[in-house]
Write a protein that holds these residues in place. Structure first.
Motif, PDB file in Angstrom:
ATOM      1  N   ASP A 212       9.932 -23.910 -13.447  1.00 45.20           N
ATOM      2  CA  ASP A 212       9.288 -24.090 -12.625  1.00 45.20           C
ATOM      3  C   ASP A 212       9.439 -23.978 -11.060  1.00 45.20           C
ATOM      4  O   ASP A 212       8.073 -24.030 -10.758  1.00 45.20           O
ATOM      5  N   ALA A 213      10.366 -23.717 -10.676  1.00 44.99           N
ATOM      6  CA  ALA A 213      10.630 -23.326  -9.146  1.00 44.99           C
ATOM      7  C   ALA A 213      10.479 -22.017  -8.577  1.00 44.99           C
ATOM      8  O   ALA A 213      10.759 -21.227  -9.912  1.00 44.99           O
ATOM      9  N   GLN A 214      10.369 -21.596  -7.734  1.00 41.58           N
ATOM     10  CA  GLN A 214       9.937 -20.229  -7.561  1.00 41.58           C
ATOM     11  C   GLN A 214      11.343 -19.490  -7.759  1.00 41.58           C
ATOM     12  O   GLN A 214      11.033 -18.585  -7.664  1.00 41.58           O
ATOM     13  N   ASP A 215      11.982 -20.115  -7.296  1.00 41.39           N
ATOM     14  CA  ASP A 215      13.741 -19.525  -7.474  1.00 41.39           C
ATOM     15  C   ASP A 215      14.476 -20.060  -8.673  1.00 41.39           C
ATOM     16  O   ASP A 215      15.050 -21.023  -8.225  1.00 41.39           O
ATOM     17  N   PRO A 216      14.701 -19.209  -9.810  1.00 37.53           N
ATOM     18  CA  PRO A 216      15.543 -20.755 -10.487  1.00 37.53           C
ATOM     19  C   PRO A 216      16.931 -20.912  -9.989  1.00 37.53           C
ATOM     20  O   PRO A 216      17.338 -21.341 -10.377  1.00 37.53           O
ATOM     21  N   LEU A 217      17.198 -19.694  -9.147  1.00 33.55           N
ATOM     22  CA  LEU A 217      18.496 -19.506  -9.373  1.00 33.55           C
ATOM     23  C   LEU A 217      18.820 -20.637  -8.650  1.00 33.55           C
ATOM     24  O   LEU A 217      19.583 -21.725  -9.055  1.00 33.55           O
ATOM     25  N   VAL A 218      18.833 -20.739  -7.188  1.00 34.75           N
ATOM     26  CA  VAL A 218      18.591 -21.822  -6.728  1.00 34.75           C
ATOM     27  C   VAL A 218      18.532 -23.121  -7.482  1.00 34.75           C
ATOM     28  O   VAL A 218      19.443 -24.014  -6.823  1.00 34.75           O
TER      29      VAL A 218
ATOM     30  N   GLY B  58      22.638 -19.085 -11.844  1.00 32.45           N
ATOM     31  CA  GLY B  58      23.259 -19.986 -10.805  1.00 32.45           C
ATOM     32  C   GLY B  58      23.379 -21.166 -11.197  1.00 32.45           C
ATOM     33  O   GLY B  58      24.102 -21.666 -10.961  1.00 32.45           O
ATOM     34  N   GLY B  59      24.245 -21.022 -12.167  1.00 33.21           N
ATOM     35  CA  GLY B  59      25.300 -21.860 -12.998  1.00 33.21           C
ATOM     36  C   GLY B  59      24.753 -22.682 -14.811  1.00 33.21           C
ATOM     37  O   GLY B  59      25.823 -23.578 -14.868  1.00 33.21           O
ATOM     38  N   ALA B  60      24.186 -22.304 -15.491  1.00 35.68           N
ATOM     39  CA  ALA B  60      24.021 -23.048 -16.532  1.00 35.68           C
ATOM     40  C   ALA B  60      24.778 -22.869 -17.377  1.00 35.68           C
ATOM     41  O   ALA B  60      25.262 -21.812 -17.640  1.00 35.68           O
ATOM     42  N   ASP B  61      25.098 -23.626 -18.086  1.00 31.09           N
ATOM     43  CA  ASP B  61      26.694 -23.632 -19.549  1.00 31.09           C
ATOM     44  C   ASP B  61      25.854 -23.107 -20.789  1.00 31.09           C
ATOM     45  O   ASP B  61      26.404 -22.174 -21.181  1.00 31.09           O
ATOM     46  N   VAL B  62      24.434 -23.020 -20.408  1.00 34.59           N
ATOM     47  CA  VAL B  62      23.626 -22.800 -22.513  1.00 34.59           C
ATOM     48  C   VAL B  62      22.209 -22.301 -22.255  1.00 34.59           C
ATOM     49  O   VAL B  62      21.244 -23.237 -21.438  1.00 34.59           O
ATOM     50  N   ILE B  63      21.706 -21.683 -22.159  1.00 34.54           N
ATOM     51  CA  ILE B  63      19.979 -21.321 -22.426  1.00 34.54           C
ATOM     52  C   ILE B  63      20.002 -21.042 -23.429  1.00 34.54           C
ATOM     53  O   ILE B  63      20.552 -20.807 -24.764  1.00 34.54           O
ATOM     54  N   GLN B  64      19.232 -22.538 -24.213  1.00 31.46           N
ATOM     55  CA  GLN B  64      18.449 -22.186 -25.087  1.00 31.46           C
ATOM     56  C   GLN B  64      17.248 -20.919 -25.806  1.00 31.46           C
ATOM     57  O   GLN B  64      16.170 -21.468 -24.234  1.00 31.46           O
ATOM     58  N   ILE B  65      17.094 -20.605 -26.349  1.00 32.57           N
ATOM     59  CA  ILE B  65      15.652 -19.222 -27.015  1.00 32.57           C
ATOM     60  C   ILE B  65      14.906 -20.643 -27.818  1.00 32.57           C
ATOM     61  O   ILE B  65      15.321 -20.622 -28.528  1.00 32.57           O
ATOM     62  N   ARG B  66      13.524 -20.584 -27.044  1.00 29.53           N
ATOM     63  CA  ARG B  66      12.541 -21.557 -28.339  1.00 29.53           C
ATOM     64  C   ARG B  66      11.494 -20.884 -28.082  1.00 29.53           C
ATOM     65  O   ARG B  66      10.757 -21.026 -26.578  1.00 29.53           O
ATOM     66  N   GLU B  67      11.559 -20.458 -29.242  1.00 37.05           N
ATOM     67  CA  GLU B  67       9.693 -19.662 -28.760  1.00 37.05           C
ATOM     68  C   GLU B  67       9.757 -20.010 -30.841  1.00 37.05           C
ATOM     69  O   GLU B  67       9.366 -19.900 -31.378  1.00 37.05           O
ATOM     70  N   LYS B  68       8.456 -21.058 -30.038  1.00 36.46           N
ATOM     71  CA  LYS B  68       7.839 -21.652 -31.550  1.00 36.46           C
ATOM     72  C   LYS B  68       7.039 -21.044 -32.180  1.00 36.46           C
ATOM     73  O   LYS B  68       6.883 -21.291 -33.696  1.00 36.46           O
TER      74      LYS B  68
ATOM     75  N   VAL C 206      19.829 -24.936 -19.951  1.00 35.94           N
ATOM     76  CA  VAL C 206      17.897 -24.939 -19.615  1.00 35.94           C
ATOM     77  C   VAL C 206      17.217 -24.223 -20.707  1.00 35.94           C
ATOM     78  O   VAL C 206      18.141 -23.587 -21.462  1.00 35.94           O
ATOM     79  N   ILE C 207      16.267 -24.670 -20.949  1.00 31.54           N
ATOM     80  CA  ILE C 207      15.477 -24.247 -22.724  1.00 31.54           C
ATOM     81  C   ILE C 207      14.301 -23.414 -21.964  1.00 31.54           C
ATOM     82  O   ILE C 207      13.142 -23.482 -20.787  1.00 31.54           O
ATOM     83  N   SER C 208      14.083 -22.338 -22.341  1.00 34.23           N
ATOM     84  CA  SER C 208      13.162 -21.101 -22.439  1.00 34.23           C
ATOM     85  C   SER C 208      11.490 -22.427 -22.769  1.00 34.23           C
ATOM     86  O   SER C 208      11.530 -22.862 -24.070  1.00 34.23           O
ATOM     87  N   ASP C 209      10.370 -21.293 -21.920  1.00 35.74           N
ATOM     88  CA  ASP C 209       9.118 -22.562 -22.494  1.00 35.74           C
ATOM     89  C   ASP C 209       8.735 -21.099 -21.788  1.00 35.74           C
ATOM     90  O   ASP C 209       8.593 -20.661 -20.456  1.00 35.74           O
ATOM     91  N   ARG C 210       7.536 -20.707 -23.124  1.00 35.11           N
ATOM     92  CA  ARG C 210       6.480 -19.301 -22.887  1.00 35.11           C
ATOM     93  C   ARG C 210       5.530 -19.778 -21.627  1.00 35.11           C
ATOM     94  O   ARG C 210       5.122 -18.735 -20.743  1.00 35.11           O
ATOM     95  N   ASN C 211       5.604 -21.030 -21.073  1.00 38.49           N
ATOM     96  CA  ASN C 211       3.993 -21.382 -20.693  1.00 38.49           C
ATOM     97  C   ASN C 211       4.435 -22.633 -19.606  1.00 38.49           C
ATOM     98  O   ASN C 211       3.052 -22.567 -18.656  1.00 38.49           O
ATOM     99  N   ARG C 212       5.622 -21.892 -19.634  1.00 40.32           N
ATOM    100  CA  ARG C 212       6.505 -22.900 -17.776  1.00 40.32           C
ATOM    101  C   ARG C 212       6.889 -21.944 -17.306  1.00 40.32           C
ATOM    102  O   ARG C 212       8.741 -22.531 -17.550  1.00 40.32           O
ATOM    103  N   HIS C 213       6.847 -20.659 -16.213  1.00 45.07           N
ATOM    104  CA  HIS C 213       7.836 -20.425 -15.736  1.00 45.07           C
ATOM    105  C   HIS C 213       6.630 -19.806 -14.941  1.00 45.07           C
ATOM    106  O   HIS C 213       5.573 -19.347 -15.121  1.00 45.07           O
ATOM    107  N   ARG C 214       7.536 -19.804 -13.815  1.00 49.10           N
ATOM    108  CA  ARG C 214       6.477 -18.871 -12.645  1.00 49.10           C
ATOM    109  C   ARG C 214       7.488 -17.047 -12.199  1.00 49.10           C
ATOM    110  O   ARG C 214       6.541 -16.767 -12.539  1.00 49.10           O
ATOM    111  N   LEU C 215       8.846 -17.211 -12.814  1.00 47.75           N
ATOM    112  CA  LEU C 215       8.953 -15.697 -12.619  1.00 47.75           C
ATOM    113  C   LEU C 215       9.126 -15.259 -14.437  1.00 47.75           C
ATOM    114  O   LEU C 215       8.802 -16.068 -15.629  1.00 47.75           O
TER     115      LEU C 215
END
Length: 225
Positions: free
Chosen positions: A191-197, A28-38, A7-16
């Motif tokens: 973009d989901a209301q509940d990223p965990l689900v 929710g089970g993501a194996d990797v979180i990639q922080i992308r801050e350009k 799951v890749i981060s994006d400052r412009n695409r998140h509800r929470l």
């Protein structure tokens, strides 16, 4: 060995709030979180990563943390991986830094064509991310590469290939049928209301795939700092 979810981060695409969304994705089970801050300063990105690591520890989560582009931050924070982009330091330079510092993380890079993929493997990356497979908000107006191109890259390489671009619950099965090692997403989770689900549902669909990855994506086993 099952496929992995990045799951890749994006400052412009998140509800929470972004860190909350990423933490929920990890739950929710993501194996990797990639922080992308350009565009963020190094200190800000570093601080965000430290806060995410703390959240993962508090929840007892084994999710790995990668950083996009910033090899210096990856080494300083002892992250599990660094993902290189087109304008990042050359692969060989980051490999030298890994050797000099004793850092043990993975080195990956983004590729968009078969020749780029072959060149990246020859340069010594641990994995590649190929895309965009389907139409994606991250690349408006650009034609997707498609499943056939993904399949050709998977067939040609002897390192893991992660697919990215427009992947969601509806099409992830077809993507995994190429034999790729996993997928990377932004919108399908953030973009989901509940990223965990959303993450759990995506992982459930991945688990249903009967196609094994050609090359398993082996996550680093050393603990985060």
């Amino acid at each position: 060995m099952k496929t992995v979810l990045h799951v890749i981060s994006d400052r412009n695409r998140h509800r929470l709030p972004l860190l909350q969304a990423l933490s929920k994705a990890a739950e929710g089970g993501a194996d990797v979180i990639q922080i992308r801050e350009k565009k963020a300063p190094a200190a800000e990105t570093y601080g965000m990563i430290l806060e995410l690591q703390q959240q993962l520890r508090l929840h007892g989560l084994a999710t790995k943390v990668f950083v996009n582009d910033r090899a210096d931050i990856g080494i300083a924070a002892e992250l599990d991986g660094v993902h290189l982009a087109a304008k990042s330091l050359p692969i060989q330079v980051v490999k030298q830094l890994r050797m000099q510092t004793g850092w043990s993380g993975l080195i990956g890079c983004s590729i968009h064509a078969l020749d780029e993929a072959v060149a990246a493997e020859q340069a010594g990356v641990d994995y590649v991310t190929f895309g965009h497979v389907y139409a994606s908000e991250s690349h408006p107006g650009l034609a997707p590469r498609g499943l056939q191109s993904l399949h050709r890259v998977v067939d040609a390489l002897s390192i893991p290939v992660i697919a990215i671009g427009g992947i969601d619950r509806a099409n992830v099965g077809a993507v995994l049928d190429t034999g790729c090692s996993g997928i990377a997403v932004i919108g399908a989770v953030l973009d989901a209301q509940d990223p965990l689900v959303a993450t759990r549902q995506l992982k459930d669909e991945m688990e249903k795939s009967r196609t094994h990855p050609k090359i398993p994506f082996r996550l680093p086993s050393f603990p985060q700092s």
